[in-house]
Design a protein around this motif. Structure first.
Motif, PDB file in Angstrom:
ATOM      1  N   ARG A 101       0.734  -1.282   0.069  1.00 28.98           N
ATOM      2  CA  ARG A 101       0.040   0.048  -0.011  1.00 28.98           C
ATOM      3  C   ARG A 101       0.715   1.463   0.066  1.00 28.98           C
ATOM      4  N   ASN A 102       2.025   1.282   0.928  1.00 35.46           N
ATOM      5  CA  ASN A 102       2.656   2.435   1.161  1.00 35.46           C
ATOM      6  C   ASN A 102       3.987   2.543   0.625  1.00 35.46           C
ATOM      7  N   GLY A 103       4.622   1.430   0.033  1.00 36.23           N
ATOM      8  CA  GLY A 103       5.930   1.422  -0.299  1.00 36.23           C
ATOM      9  C   GLY A 103       6.801   1.231   0.765  1.00 36.23           C
ATOM     10  N   VAL A 104       8.175   1.140   0.742  1.00 37.19           N
ATOM     11  CA  VAL A 104       9.035   0.272   1.741  1.00 37.19           C
ATOM     12  C   VAL A 104      10.503   1.194   1.339  1.00 37.19           C
ATOM     13  N   VAL A 105      11.135   1.381   2.362  1.00 31.20           N
ATOM     14  CA  VAL A 105      12.520   1.934   2.547  1.00 31.20           C
ATOM     15  C   VAL A 105      13.366   1.075   3.463  1.00 31.20           C
ATOM     16  N   ARG A 106      14.515   0.567   2.700  1.00 30.72           N
ATOM     17  CA  ARG A 106      15.110  -0.516   3.508  1.00 30.72           C
ATOM     18  C   ARG A 106      16.385   0.341   3.714  1.00 30.72           C
TER      19      ARG A 106
END
Length: 213
Positions: A101-106
């Motif tokens: 839904r919102n995306g991801v930051v690794r």
């Protein structure tokens, strides 16, 4: 003919539900998708044919790491994991729903040691914590405007003070993270003090904006 008790009937119904859920999720995986160990959706069907549901679920989770799959895939897996009473898998699949839904930051996160920060206990690695992050945004007054993102620790059940790990962040407001790029240093806050510092590795936001690897 042996009569079937009410409890046995419920168990049979539940088993059918799990099988159907895993089958539905499998249909959302392209046949060309394969893991590093050459596992494909055909292997999943093999395990499903033998009622090896937990194994099939695990393989589907691995296939979901190879290529971005639709929200419905992770929602279906989450429901199957709940039916199988697998809390870690359930939490992971719900987490992947949030990423869809919102995306991801690794990022690579290093927590400050307990002697230098307020936190003295480990962080639960399963997406429980929702800290604030200083990613460079500012309020009209010029003060730092921190942004909330949930935190999942990759490969570890928890992260101790002073520890390091690769983490996955799900921004609550993805638009506020559009300027974040790999190599950027961002500070984690649980209060006004800095709880840790992370170096961004990868950014994939919900609006199909992808940065670096």
């Amino acid at each position: 003919m042996r009569s079937v008790s009410r409890g046995e009937g419920k168990a049979a119904g539940k088993s059918l539900d799990v099988r159907e859920l895993l089958q539905s999720a499998s249909l959302l995986v392209p046949e060309a998708v394969a893991t590093e160990n050459d596992i494909t959706v055909n292997d999943v069907w093999e395990y499903l044919a033998h009622d090896e549901w937990e194994v099939a679920l695990g393989l589907l989770e691995e296939l979901g790491d190879v290529r971005a799959l639709p929200l419905a895939f992770w929602e279906t897996l989450a429901e199957a994991a709940e039916q199988l009473w697998l809390p870690r898998s359930t939490a992971w699949c719900h987490w992947r729903c949030a990423e869809a839904r919102n995306g991801v930051v690794r990022a690579d996160l290093e927590l400050r040691p307990a002697s230098e920060a307020r936190r003295t206990t480990p962080i639960d690695g399963a997406g429980v914590l929702r800290p604030m992050w200083d990613i460079g945004n500012r309020m009209p007054t010029g003060e730092s405007a921190w942004n909330i993102a949930g935190l999942w620790v990759e490969g570890e059940p928890f992260l101790v003070p002073g520890g390091r790990a690769t983490v996955r962040l799900v921004p609550f407001s993805p638009a506020q993270w559009e300027h974040v790029t790999p190599g950027m240093r961002i500070a984690m806050h649980e209060d006004r003090t800095v709880a840790g510092v992370a170096v961004v590795r990868e950014v994939r936001l919900s609006a199909d904006r992808t940065s670096g690897g």
